[in-house]
Design a protein around this motif. Structure first.
Motif, PDB file in Angstrom:
ATOM      1  N   ARG C 118      13.438 -12.001 -23.884  1.00  0.00           N
ATOM      2  CA  ARG C 118      14.025 -13.120 -24.627  1.00  0.00           C
ATOM      3  C   ARG C 118      15.365 -12.717 -25.217  1.00  0.00           C
ATOM      4  O   ARG C 118      16.336 -13.469 -25.178  1.00  0.00           O
ATOM      5  N   PHE C 177       7.372 -15.835 -13.350  1.00  0.00           N
ATOM      6  CA  PHE C 177       6.999 -17.216 -13.670  1.00  0.00           C
ATOM      7  C   PHE C 177       5.965 -17.240 -14.794  1.00  0.00           C
ATOM      8  O   PHE C 177       6.105 -17.960 -15.780  1.00  0.00           O
ATOM      9  N   ILE C 180       7.595 -16.269 -18.158  1.00  0.00           N
ATOM     10  CA  ILE C 180       8.421 -17.307 -18.763  1.00  0.00           C
ATOM     11  C   ILE C 180       7.572 -18.465 -19.277  1.00  0.00           C
ATOM     12  O   ILE C 180       7.733 -18.929 -20.414  1.00  0.00           O
ATOM     13  N   VAL C 181       6.669 -18.914 -18.445  1.00  0.00           N
ATOM     14  CA  VAL C 181       5.825 -20.028 -18.858  1.00  0.00           C
ATOM     15  C   VAL C 181       5.019 -19.648 -20.101  1.00  0.00           C
ATOM     16  O   VAL C 181       4.917 -20.416 -21.059  1.00  0.00           O
ATOM     17  N   MET C 183       5.831 -17.499 -22.281  1.00  0.00           N
ATOM     18  CA  MET C 183       6.724 -17.346 -23.425  1.00  0.00           C
ATOM     19  C   MET C 183       7.150 -18.700 -23.975  1.00  0.00           C
ATOM     20  O   MET C 183       7.156 -18.928 -25.176  1.00  0.00           O
ATOM     21  N   VAL C 184       7.512 -19.580 -23.065  1.00  0.00           N
ATOM     22  CA  VAL C 184       8.071 -20.859 -23.511  1.00  0.00           C
ATOM     23  C   VAL C 184       6.978 -21.888 -23.831  1.00  0.00           C
ATOM     24  O   VAL C 184       7.018 -22.547 -24.852  1.00  0.00           O
ATOM     25  N   PHE C 185       6.016 -21.972 -22.926  1.00  0.00           N
ATOM     26  CA  PHE C 185       5.016 -23.027 -23.105  1.00  0.00           C
ATOM     27  C   PHE C 185       3.680 -22.503 -23.603  1.00  0.00           C
ATOM     28  O   PHE C 185       2.687 -23.238 -23.603  1.00  0.00           O
ATOM     29  N   GLN C 189       0.502 -24.776 -22.888  1.00  0.00           N
ATOM     30  CA  GLN C 189      -0.231 -24.599 -21.645  1.00  0.00           C
ATOM     31  C   GLN C 189      -0.632 -23.144 -21.512  1.00  0.00           C
ATOM     32  O   GLN C 189       0.200 -22.272 -21.306  1.00  0.00           O
TER      33      GLN C 189
ATOM     34  N   LEU D 120      15.625 -23.370 -23.744  1.00  0.00           N
ATOM     35  CA  LEU D 120      14.188 -23.408 -24.058  1.00  0.00           C
ATOM     36  C   LEU D 120      13.696 -22.028 -24.499  1.00  0.00           C
ATOM     37  O   LEU D 120      12.925 -21.906 -25.446  1.00  0.00           O
ATOM     38  N   ILE D 121      14.157 -21.023 -23.812  1.00  0.00           N
ATOM     39  CA  ILE D 121      13.705 -19.681 -24.147  1.00  0.00           C
ATOM     40  C   ILE D 121      14.222 -19.258 -25.515  1.00  0.00           C
ATOM     41  O   ILE D 121      13.510 -18.680 -26.326  1.00  0.00           O
ATOM     42  N   GLY D 124      13.227 -22.502 -28.166  1.00  0.00           N
ATOM     43  CA  GLY D 124      11.963 -23.217 -28.053  1.00  0.00           C
ATOM     44  C   GLY D 124      11.091 -23.125 -29.290  1.00  0.00           C
ATOM     45  O   GLY D 124      10.556 -24.129 -29.755  1.00  0.00           O
ATOM     46  N   VAL D 131      10.230 -28.535 -26.513  1.00  0.00           N
ATOM     47  CA  VAL D 131       9.376 -27.820 -25.575  1.00  0.00           C
ATOM     48  C   VAL D 131       8.298 -28.756 -25.043  1.00  0.00           C
ATOM     49  O   VAL D 131       8.032 -28.810 -23.843  1.00  0.00           O
ATOM     50  N   HIS D 135       7.837 -29.839 -21.283  1.00  0.00           N
ATOM     51  CA  HIS D 135       6.601 -29.459 -20.633  1.00  0.00           C
ATOM     52  C   HIS D 135       5.916 -30.657 -20.003  1.00  0.00           C
ATOM     53  O   HIS D 135       5.525 -30.655 -18.837  1.00  0.00           O
ATOM     54  N   MET D 139       6.963 -29.908 -16.124  1.00  0.00           N
ATOM     55  CA  MET D 139       5.867 -29.117 -15.607  1.00  0.00           C
ATOM     56  C   MET D 139       4.797 -29.997 -14.980  1.00  0.00           C
ATOM     57  O   MET D 139       4.396 -29.816 -13.838  1.00  0.00           O
ATOM     58  N   ALA D 173       6.896 -20.046  -8.016  1.00  0.00           N
ATOM     59  CA  ALA D 173       6.916 -18.906  -8.937  1.00  0.00           C
ATOM     60  C   ALA D 173       7.972 -17.847  -8.623  1.00  0.00           C
ATOM     61  O   ALA D 173       8.739 -17.448  -9.508  1.00  0.00           O
ATOM     62  N   PRO D 174       8.045 -17.336  -7.388  1.00  0.00           N
ATOM     63  CA  PRO D 174       9.007 -16.256  -7.142  1.00  0.00           C
ATOM     64  C   PRO D 174      10.439 -16.634  -7.488  1.00  0.00           C
ATOM     65  O   PRO D 174      11.238 -15.772  -7.850  1.00  0.00           O
ATOM     66  N   MET D 176      11.515 -18.026  -9.974  1.00  0.00           N
ATOM     67  CA  MET D 176      11.815 -17.772 -11.373  1.00  0.00           C
ATOM     68  C   MET D 176      12.446 -16.402 -11.546  1.00  0.00           C
ATOM     69  O   MET D 176      13.312 -16.200 -12.386  1.00  0.00           O
ATOM     70  N   PHE D 177      11.974 -15.482 -10.731  1.00  0.00           N
ATOM     71  CA  PHE D 177      12.564 -14.150 -10.780  1.00  0.00           C
ATOM     72  C   PHE D 177      14.046 -14.204 -10.465  1.00  0.00           C
ATOM     73  O   PHE D 177      14.876 -13.651 -11.184  1.00  0.00           O
TER      74      PHE D 177
END
Lengths: 217, 217, 217, 217
Positions: C118, C177, C180-181, C183-185, C189, D120-121, D124, D131, D135, D139, D173-174, D176-177
């Motif tokens: 972060r 993923f 991050i999810v 951390m943020v959500f 969720q 968001l990070i 948030g 958020v 979400h 999402m 997901a990947p 996000m990296f």
DNA sequence: CATGAATGAGTCTTCATTCAT
DNA sequence: GATGAATGAAGACTCATTCAT
């Protein structure tokens, strides 16, 4: 102590970018004069100027910049006030010297130059730039005029060549004593400016010793 | 745990304890001289004196007390150094004056008196007591001697009565110029002390104008 | 909100230079993590660490230095925690990958690495040095191990050559993923870490390994 | 006095007024993205938008409101850009997945979505509302489409049932990296987007699809 | 509509001063 | 005596926000 300008129920919201800087500088001069740089409080300056502390920063980047402006202004004022005295080098040497010295005292008595001097003495070490500028502007310029008067006087046979005449600053030198004593001991010992001035001139014109005493080694 | 003092063992290396205050005062003079009161840092003083900040408080109650001690010490030193010069008022007036003036310059050149003066100028307003003491001790005493010399000179016909002779401070006055310039502009303009001294004496002894020029109004 | 450590009537005067920095850094990590650099209040950090604001400055020169220390510490911790996992590259490729990925998740779930991330995301632009160090240390080192595993796997016929195997970061990539999810959500969720991990491994095994290598448990 | 509005006269040169908020929001996105909430300066935003600081307040109640608007706008933009990609779920599963992933990368590379994510990070924790909205909107909606594709694929025998297929987010997901690395280390390590994308697809195709489905181009 | 000017409420930072050891 | 550690109080400076025009 309660020097706060006290404008008497000031009209809250004045907008006048024009005059602000001057008012701040005036307040700053007072504050820096009384407390030196580190001792000066922006708080008090702002209050004296009738503005908030934050407003200072609209006009000056920081304390140092304000200080520089104050010093500049003071020096500028001093220069201006001297400028029109130095125009013509005419008449008898005696007159020239008398006029210069009298001008000097008139300036010295004014608050401004004491302020500059005190600031230079107190903070000079920390602001070489300031010192240098002041030196270049004031010292150099004043000296040239004095030198011219002396040289002309010698050429005209009005001034006795000798050690004293070699040092043009000797002319205003005694006044420095008055200035310092006035500044430091003003509250305890009031030197009479006029009497001191007469003594100064008398010294310059005639010297102290009688011709006879001079040769008595 | 708190047995570090080692009171029973060999104290051998304990010997500077009584000198501590002196070292602190010396360090303090330097610091106050260079930075003024508010600008001075107890930190630096302690470091210069080779002790910890907290130790200062074993010797002085607070910053102000230390400042007072420093100022007192400086003044005391100054007085002592002058004391033995003022003893006898004998010989020719010319000699007397010359001796006094030379003494003055010798003192002035020493760091100490500049230090006092700078401190008085910078912090005087804040420490009326200091100013008052200095004024009473130095100014008054010095003046009396000068007055005596002048009066005696007039009585002996060695000194021309007149405005200058009415003001005893006129004798050392020009030196103040040297002192201030030296202090403020020392880094930019090196006034030659000897030459200035000669000019000063020459002025005092002979005056500037030739007899002919004096009467040319 | 009331996260203030609350040590319960702390014994006012504790002296322990030893542990202070760590406590401050811990408090700092929390604060910087939650508020970013500009948003962080030294006030809160001090309070969390159970000291006064001024005391912070005994240990860190300023806010930025503290931040650097916090970041350094976090990175250091991360590195240390990974170090002992990378030792031996032995056994089946499938096992190696599984072990690495599981380690990854274990770390990710720990507060520390989210915190670093972060901070890097929020303040990276302002602290290129930090980013660069993190990049050099973490990214580079981790990649080498992954590359080694993949190359060895291909050589042993356990990994299908192809676009995926050319990119070693593809192995941990899906975890980002989750991180991050989480951390943020996290509050909205809750991803089940175990289920996600299984999906991740399942994808890797089928996506990377040759049919034969898949079943070698 | 307050008749400046000039409602009757010629409004001629008024034409950007409605766009002002957009310009402000654009400037705000940039600023919040780069500096976070506390680090953002209304000053800079105003300047970027070519208006005075005070004018901001004609459009937004305060910093927080502006931030909310910026975030809203960014999210809205993101949603719109995705909307038309999700319409029809037709064709081979392989194609569907490929199209979705490619869209994803296209979006990711665009500045906007990084911006949202960074915000968001970073912020948030302080803006749960934000958020939550993000979400709920993003999402949830995205997941439904992914789920539908996976379920349909399994039903059609194109997707291997298993842990991976249980987690629809495993598809993007990947990426996000890539996004994070690009965002944080962009300056130090340029990941080749195309290569990474190919690796991602390769992993998905082999990891998710049945052998038969893989080759159906 | 727009803004120059002004400011109150903080925030970091410094420093003289105090304790416990 | 001496000091390392700690801190309250204060000061410079910033910035979101508000007016009067």
């Amino acid at each position: 102590m309660a020097k706060k300008t006290e404008r008497g129920a000031a009209p809250a919201y004045r907008r006048r970018k024009e005059h602000r800087p001057d008012e701040i500088i005036a307040a700053g001069l007072e504050e820096f004069y009384e407390h030196g740089f580190s001792g000066a409080r922006l708080d008090r300056i702002a209050q004296s100027a009738g503005i908030s502390r934050a407003t200072l920063y609209l006009y000056f980047e920081n304390k140092e910049a304000l200080f520089a402006a104050v010093a500049d202004h003071a020096i500028g004022t001093f220069i201006d006030s001297q400028a029109h005295e130095l125009t013509s080098v005419e008449g008898s040497t005696r007159d020239l010297i008398e006029r210069m010295v009298r001008t000097f005292y008139r300036e010295i008595v004014s608050h401004k130059s004491s302020a500059i001097l005190r600031i230079l003495i107190s903070e000079g070490e920390r602001y070489p730039t300031l010192v240098e500028r002041y030196h270049r502007i004031i010292m150099t310029r004043g000296r040239q005029t004095l030198r011219a008067i002396l040289d002309r006087g010698i050429a005209r046979g009005e001034i006795r060549p000798g050690p004293a005449a070699k040092f043009e600053e000797i002319i205003p030198a005694p006044a420095m004593f008055y200035l310092i004593v006035h500044m430091v001991f003003g509250a305890h010992q009031q030197i009479d400016a006029d009497v001191f001035l007469e003594a100064h001139l008398d010294l310059l014109f005639n010297g102290l010793l009688t011709p006879e005493a001079r040769d008595t080694t």
